[in-house]
Design a protein around this motif. Structure first.
Motif, PDB file in Angstrom:
ATOM      1  N   VAL A 110       0.890  -1.150   0.025  1.00 37.07           N
ATOM      2  CA  VAL A 110       0.126  -0.072  -0.028  1.00 37.07           C
ATOM      3  C   VAL A 110       0.940   1.322   0.288  1.00 37.07           C
ATOM      4  N   ALA A 111       1.800   1.318   0.877  1.00 32.15           N
ATOM      5  CA  ALA A 111       2.798   2.361   1.175  1.00 32.15           C
ATOM      6  C   ALA A 111       3.419   2.808  -0.459  1.00 32.15           C
ATOM      7  N   ALA A 112       3.810   1.606  -1.080  1.00 32.79           N
ATOM      8  CA  ALA A 112       4.557   1.771  -2.255  1.00 32.79           C
ATOM      9  C   ALA A 112       4.004   2.229  -3.498  1.00 32.79           C
ATOM     10  N   ILE A 113       2.595   1.575  -3.673  1.00 34.42           N
ATOM     11  CA  ILE A 113       1.897   1.980  -4.627  1.00 34.42           C
ATOM     12  C   ILE A 113       1.080   3.293  -4.507  1.00 34.42           C
ATOM     13  N   SER A 114       0.784   3.621  -3.302  1.00 32.78           N
ATOM     14  CA  SER A 114      -0.152   4.787  -3.291  1.00 32.78           C
ATOM     15  C   SER A 114       0.803   5.914  -3.347  1.00 32.78           C
TER      16      SER A 114
END
Lengths: 171, 129, 329
Positions: free
Chosen positions: C94-98
């Motif tokens: 989530v942190a990387a894609i967001s």
């Protein structure tokens, strides 16, 4: 009910539930995770107050730095799961009394508040137009110069404190 | 008692809607992968297979081994410098309108923190032996 | 806004949703093929061919890998903390894609053009360290535990250097919005911030490599010392999620380098669409990542930490002072 109120109610309820989850988990690491979710909700609430920078700072400083420090402490002390019977023992009556008094005080104070429409120079439109960071920058580094410089001294104390505290143990 | 507060409740941060959506989509991707994995992955466990990896031996002692307190110092210093960096962002953006005054005050801020930085350095907290 | 207001904005919301969904899926496809690209590039650099078996020149390899990851046996150490063990890789993904949301891909297009775009990316990259540290803690394996500690300390140390190196960019652009930063670099190649901020670029590149745990700073997964580091106990698709987060992180960091230092969607030849320039720069930077991995040996942990604290942070601070001075003179 307007949409804004709906969001506010969501955030208020979610944050209360998350806060309860944080204090009732047995494993400290689970508490940390719920705390993380709690910080994200706080940031969301800031967004609804048109305080983008504050929301980002909330995530960067609290979720990104302070909670990491918590995790390091938990790992350093190797905290095990809390024993069930130790929870809700001796101090629960005192805790309940303090909470109730605090709650009564809050209700008393909050009932005396009148809510006014947005006032002053820094209206939502103004801040939107100028940009959140720009507005904060201009106010913080002119009007609130002294607190800002004092903050540097506080941070200096924190740096020295961190080293002094840890030095006794290892170096 | 009458405390006056500006009314908070009329603003919707509509430009953050895509952020909420992308967070939703990416967590669905993550959770979806886990769920699909749970459904299709075979599972034939026995006790030895479920040991944590320790070069093929049964694990000895507590897996959460004691570690150097320096990691804790690094985390502590990180908090302080992170706060410092957060102070730098609005300053940098508003710098064009603060002028020479803004430069001097930030130098003051940085110099005070530099004293702390040099102290930490001299105390050897950055040395990992 | 009341209920009718919500209904009125529904089509707009749907459009944003579709736009985001498509962008995320394209990113996922890119991630799959960046892995292939890496294996090919490093293979050729080592006088090998890289993947060749699945499809023409191994082009279907990423798909085969993905399918295989889903059908691998599901093993969780019996002593692991299961909820955290499950949730840790999801946090990473989530942190990387967001972070993709604020990247401006061509003139006037980013999923969300936030006023605080840079801070948003920094905030999410600090959340990414939870995936590492929680997975190592939850695995109850000594290797994973040590790996996660090392990695977390590394990531937080270099995060400061990265944040401070980007202050120079904000000073020059007068904004933290990524599209404003690209706009400030318009008008010729020499307006790109890489020429005005070479020191910041150097610190940023090093910090980006350390943040994404890539060679030569890939100590968290130094297989000669600590097996696979924090994801030692992860198998199958859970391992795949960590992999996905790492490569998405690489893509985001490359996009950040392109946007903040290399002029984003602008290019020297007029008439070429912005997205082409943008992707060209991003892939150039990703290639640079692979090149470094194939060339340099791994750092020692003490060298890595003192490099971060004793060199990169002072350099970034010096860069801020110099940029500030130049700007008022």
């Amino acid at each position: 009910m307007t949409l804004v109120q709906g969001f506010f109610i969501y955030f208020a309820v979610a944050m209360t539930v998350l806060a309860l989850l944080v204090v009732t988990r047995k494993s400290p690491m689970h508490s940390v995770l719920w705390m993380l979710a709690f910080f994200f909700h706080t940031a969301g609430l800031y967004l609804f107050l048109n305080a983008e920078f504050l929301a980002a700072a909330q995530i960067i400083v609290y979720a990104g730095a302070i909670m990491v420090l918590f995790i390091f402490v938990i790992m350093l002390l190797n905290l095990k799961k809390e024993e069930t019977e130790r929870k809700l023992q001796k101090h629960w009556v005192a805790g309940l009394v303090v909470s109730l008094v605090l709650m009564a005080a809050m209700v008393k104070i909050l009932s005396g508040i009148t809510v006014l429409p947005p006032l002053g120079e820094y209206s939502i439109q103004f801040v939107q137009l100028q940009g959140n960071l720009m507005t904060i920058g201009k106010v913080l580094y002119t009007q609130y110069l002294l607190p800002f410089e004092i903050a540097s001294v506080v941070l200096l104390v924190a740096i020295i404190g961190a080293v002094v505290l840890a030095k006794k143990r290892i170096l | 008692m009458c405390i006056k507060y500006a009314m908070p409740g009329t603003y919707i941060p509509i430009n953050y809607l895509p952020v909420a959506i992308i967070m939703l989509i990416s967590s669905l991707i993550g959770l979806g992968a886990l769920v699909v994995g749970l459904l299709v992955r075979p599972r034939r466990p026995y006790a030895q297979k479920l040991y944590p990896y320790e070069s093929g031996n049964p694990p000895i002692g507590d897996p959460r081994v004691p570690f150097n307190v320096k990691f804790y110092i690094v985390a502590m210093l990180f908090v302080v410098f992170d706060v410092e960096a957060v102070f730098l962002y609005p300053w940098a953006v508003a710098y064009g309108q603060l002028g020479i005054f803004g430069f001097v005050e930030m130098m003051l801020f940085i110099v005070v923190l530099l004293v702390g930085y040099i102290y930490v350095w001299k105390k050897g907290a950055f040395n990992w032996e | 806004m009341s209920l009718t207001g919500i209904i009125a904005t529904l089509p707009e919301t749907l459009v944003i949703f579709l736009k985001t969904f498509i962008a995320v899926n394209i990113l996922m496809l890119h991630i799959a093929y960046v892995v292939y690209f890496e294996r090919k590039v490093i293979g050729h650099m080592q006088a090998r061919l890289g993947p060749m078996r699945v499809g023409w020149h191994g082009l279907l390899q990423p798909i085969a890998d993905g399918v295989k990851l889903f059908f691998k046996e599901d093993i969780i150490p019996s002593s692991a903390d299961k909820p955290i063990f499950y949730i840790a890789p999801v946090i990473g993904v989530v942190a990387a894609i967001s972070s993709l949301a604020v990247i401006p891909m061509w003139d006037g297009f980013s999923i969300a053009d936030l006023n605080i775009g840079l801070l948003y990316i920094l905030a999410l990259s600090s959340i990414g360290s939870y995936a590492i540290i929680l997975s190592g803690w939850a695995s109850t394996s000594k290797y994973a535990f040590i790996g996660s500690l090392r990695s977390a300390a590394q990531v937080i140390s270099y995060e400061i250097a990265m944040g401070m190196s980007l202050v120079g960019i904000m000073l020059l652009a007068g904004s933290a919005s990524l599209s404003d930063i690209v706009t400030a670099q318009q008008g010729g190649v020499f307006n790109w911030f890489i020429f005005k901020q070479p020191l910041a670029f150097f610190v940023f590149v090093m910090a980006a490599i350390a943040e994404t745990n890539r060679a030569p700073f890939d100590l968290p997964e130094a297989e000669t010392e600590i097996v696979a580091g924090y994801f030692t106990e992860y198998s199958g698709i859970r391992f795949g999620l960590f992999f996905m987060a790492e490569y998405a992180g690489m893509f985001i960091m490359s996009a950040m380098a392109a946007v903040c230092f290399l002029g984003g969607w602008s290019g020297p030849i007029p008439g070429v669409p912005g997205i082409v320039w943008f992707l060209f720069k991003v892939y150039g930077f990703i290639f640079f990542y692979f090149w470094i991995r194939a060339t340099l040996p791994r750092y020692r942990y003490d060298q890595l930490m003192s490099l971060g604290w004793k060199l990169f942070i002072p350099l970034a601070l010096a860069n801020i002072v110099i940029t500030g001075l130049v700007k008022i003179l």
